[in-house]
Write an enzyme that holds these catalytic residues in place. Structure first.
Site, mmCIF file in Angstrom:
data_model
loop_
_atom_site.group_PDB
_atom_site.id
_atom_site.type_symbol
_atom_site.label_atom_id
_atom_site.label_comp_id
_atom_site.label_asym_id
_atom_site.label_seq_id
_atom_site.Cartn_x
_atom_site.Cartn_y
_atom_site.Cartn_z
ATOM 1 N N GLN A 1 -12.873 -4.388 10.276
ATOM 2 C CA GLN A 1 -12.880 -5.272 9.106
ATOM 3 C C GLN A 1 -14.313 -5.764 8.862
ATOM 4 O O GLN A 1 -15.035 -6.058 9.827
ATOM 5 C CB GLN A 1 -11.946 -6.475 9.322
ATOM 6 C CG GLN A 1 -11.938 -7.496 8.185
ATOM 7 C CD GLN A 1 -11.343 -6.962 6.881
ATOM 8 O OE1 GLN A 1 -11.849 -6.002 6.308
ATOM 9 N NE2 GLN A 1 -10.258 -7.557 6.433
ATOM 10 N N LYS B 1 0.829 -1.219 0.000
ATOM 11 C CA LYS B 1 0.000 0.000 0.000
ATOM 12 C C LYS B 1 0.859 1.262 0.000
ATOM 13 O O LYS B 1 0.785 2.090 0.889
ATOM 14 C CB LYS B 1 -0.961 0.031 1.192
ATOM 15 C CG LYS B 1 -1.952 -1.107 1.210
ATOM 16 C CD LYS B 1 -2.980 -0.935 2.321
ATOM 17 C CE LYS B 1 -3.902 -2.113 2.431
ATOM 18 N NZ LYS B 1 -3.238 -3.336 2.965
ATOM 19 N N SER C 1 -12.033 -2.769 2.316
ATOM 20 C CA SER C 1 -13.039 -3.605 2.971
ATOM 21 C C SER C 1 -13.447 -3.061 4.340
ATOM 22 O O SER C 1 -14.404 -3.536 4.926
ATOM 23 C CB SER C 1 -12.489 -5.021 3.148
ATOM 24 O OG SER C 1 -11.365 -5.006 4.011
HETATM 25 P P1 5BU Z 1 -8.324 -11.055 7.193
HETATM 26 O O1 5BU Z 1 -7.616 -11.769 8.272
HETATM 27 O O2 5BU Z 1 -9.021 -11.989 6.191
HETATM 28 O O3 5BU Z 1 -9.247 -9.975 7.721
HETATM 29 O O4 5BU Z 1 -7.141 -10.325 6.386
HETATM 30 C C1 5BU Z 1 -7.366 -9.437 5.348
HETATM 31 C C2 5BU Z 1 -6.060 -9.036 4.702
HETATM 32 O O5 5BU Z 1 -6.307 -8.164 3.631
HETATM 33 C C3 5BU Z 1 -5.097 -8.310 5.620
HETATM 34 O O6 5BU Z 1 -3.797 -8.659 5.238
HETATM 35 C C4 5BU Z 1 -5.352 -6.855 5.338
HETATM 36 O O7 5BU Z 1 -4.198 -6.073 5.539
HETATM 37 C C5 5BU Z 1 -5.705 -6.884 3.879
HETATM 38 N N1 5BU Z 1 -6.643 -5.836 3.447
HETATM 39 C C6 5BU Z 1 -7.905 -5.708 3.958
HETATM 40 O O8 5BU Z 1 -8.317 -6.454 4.826
HETATM 41 N N2 5BU Z 1 -8.731 -4.740 3.472
HETATM 42 C C7 5BU Z 1 -8.347 -3.890 2.503
HETATM 43 O O9 5BU Z 1 -9.151 -3.055 2.069
HETATM 44 C C8 5BU Z 1 -7.042 -4.055 1.991
HETATM 45 C C9 5BU Z 1 -6.222 -5.025 2.468
HETATM 46 BR BR1 5BU Z 1 -6.447 -2.953 0.654
#
Ligand code: 5BU
Length: 481
Positions: free
Chosen positions: A432, A312, A370
């Site tokens: 997330q 990023k 996300s």
């Molecule tokens: P998770 O453990 O499935 O939540 O991991 C998601 C991965 O994707 C993690 O490495 C984040 O840094 C990455 N990511 C994300 O979650 N959302 C985004 O918008 C982006 C990257 Br760009």
């Protein structure tokens, strides 16, 4: 209460009279010629038609026994219809803000309601059902349940099935076949014209993944196979990835956010057979050293996957040249793919390209994220798409969450990768937001699922990877059907 057939016939004739439904030769945005054109925006200028539309829509709901606490129109054409239904029947209305895609910082749903209530969705025209889903989702996000959708005209091009697959019941006042029947009976259409419209509708069915268009049929080309997408990109890395996904039959990228480089290498060897991409955050590993890249590249060759350092980048062009090409991590030496924010402007792409292009690398632009409250939406997403188009040799695609809502021509050979994927959906405590593989690939139109904790935190990561791989691949093949 039965729906009054005479009232319906009279409404069809009025819609034809005011040219809300037209027949002839119409060129759609896609270039396809259509024998029918429906534009219901005009009904606001004919109060008798608006009143009749709202009345018939209410009647059909009552005839079908639909129950709801409040209602919300899909912006914009259905808003006056919903308002009339609300006033006539003393049913509270809510409004969805179309321009607020960022549900985290501004209210996407206006009005008074309580979580757990059931909201009716009101729409003027359904083609694929995609615009309805764009209103259902923010309603669900604020805790409202949606069970029923009422529409004036159903083009009968796949919308009902798509909504049914989301447990939504579509109540249509006028299935298009009903409109044709009345207009033919009343001498407004010849039998030949009816046949040609029917043939057009049959030939232009939308799949569950095509994005709908309020203005006309078949605006969205059918979903292309990965192998076909390989032909549409000018970036070598994207070409390799498309072909790799096609032959290895996987669209799974694992986000290996483990604690050490040693664990990462072990995980890469274990999950290698299941994945198309291994995504790293090299600054997470305290034992990162100069052997990291070569070890990972060896595994990438052994198991046939690509490496994506999720760096990023976000600085000016001159700075990212050093961060990408040299420095501690020398990312460009071992990572096939990396990504960048577009916030600095296109100079960041120039900088990264000056290092990566000659090495055959590919860049993903962060068009959407996300996480809850992300600012990457609307005009920002559009700017990312524009910048990508200016660098087709180096930009291979996007990090995105809902590319199906973008204009169709924005994708083509560009790869869409989506993080925030878990089989159970939900989210974490730090913003997330998770979607299922089916939804990400099928409904949201992405090409690659990025899965982190869903896999590396599983009791058996290899088994979990196999499960995600299957879910992602099944969703892709279903989308082609
Ligand atoms: P998770 O453990 O499935 O939540 O991991 C998601 C991965 O994707 C993690 O490495 C984040 O840094 C990455 N990511 C994300 O979650 N959302 C985004 O918008 C982006 C990257 Br760009």
């Amino acid at each position: 209460m039965a729906v009054n057939e005479e009232k319906i016939d009279a409404l069809i004739l009025r819609l034809h009279e005011i040219e809300a439904v037209k027949f002839g030769e119409f060129k759609l945005k896609s270039g396809i010629m259509s024998p029918i054109y429906i534009d219901l925006r005009v009904i606001v200028s004919y109060p008798d038609v608006l009143a009749s539309v709202a009345g018939c829509m209410w009647d059909v709901l009552k005839a079908n026994g639909a129950e709801f606490d409040n209602m919300c129109g899909v912006p914009y054409t259905a808003l006056p219809i919903a308002t009339c239904m609300s006033l006539n029947n003393d049913c509270p209305m809510l409004m969805r803000r179309k321009e607020v895609k960022d549900y985290g910082t501004k209210k996407a749903i206006e009005g008074a309601f309580t979580a757990g209530q059931t909201c009716l969705v009101v729409e003027d025209l359904v083609t694929s059902g995609a615009s309805v889903m764009e209103t259902v989702e923010p309603l669900n996000q604020v805790g409202l349940k949606v069970k029923d959708v009422v529409v004036l005209i159903d083009r009968e091009q796949g919308g009902e099935a798509r909504l049914a697959s989301n447990d939504l019941r579509l109540h249509a006042v006028l299935p298009l076949s009903r409109v044709l029947k009345t207009l033919e009976k009343e001498g407004k259409m010849s039998a030949d014209l009816v046949q040609s419209v029917k043939a057009f509708i049959a030939a232009n069915q939308t799949g569950p993944n095509a994005s709908g268009n309020e203005m006309g049929a078949a605006e969205t080309p059918k979903r292309l196979a990965y192998a076909a997408r390989a032909e549409l990109t000018a970036n070598q890395c994207a070409k390799d990835l498309w072909n790799l996904m096609e032959t290895k039959k996987t669209n799974l990228c694992v986000a290996a956010d483990v604690d050490t480089a040693a664990e990462l290498i072990e995980l890469a060897d274990k999950l290698g057979p299941e994945i198309c991409i291994l995504k790293t955050h090299c600054d997470l590993y305290p034992d990162f050293d100069d052997t990291f890249g070569s070890k990972l590249l060896e595994l990438a060759a052994k198991h046939k996957f690509m490496i994506f350092e999720d760096r990023k980048f976000a600085d000016i062009g001159n700075t990212v040249v050093g961060q990408y090409g040299s420095g501690v991590h020398k990312i460009a030496d071992w990572s096939h793919i990396t990504n960048a924010h577009i916030v600095p402007g296109s100079g960041i792409i120039d900088g990264l390209k000056s290092v990566g292009l000659a090495k055959g690398r590919g860049l993903l632009l962060l068009a959407e994220m996300s996480s809850k409250g992300t600012m990457a939406n609307g005009a920002y997403t559009e700017a990312a798409v524009k910048m990508a188009a200016e660098h087709p040799d180096f930009v291979m695609g996007f990090i995105s969450t809902r590319p199906s809502a973008w204009k169709a021509e924005w994708s083509k050979g560009l790869v869409q990768m989506t993080p925030g994927v878990q089989l159970g959906g939900g989210g974490d405590a730090m913003g997330q937001q998770y979607n299922t593989p089916e939804r990400v690939i099928g409904e949201c139109g992405s090409d690659v699922i990025i899965v982190g904790r869903g896999i590396y935190r599983a009791a058996d990561p290899a088994a979990a990877a196999a499960e995600y791989r299957k879910a992602g691949w099944d969703a892709y093949t279903a989308a082609l059907a």
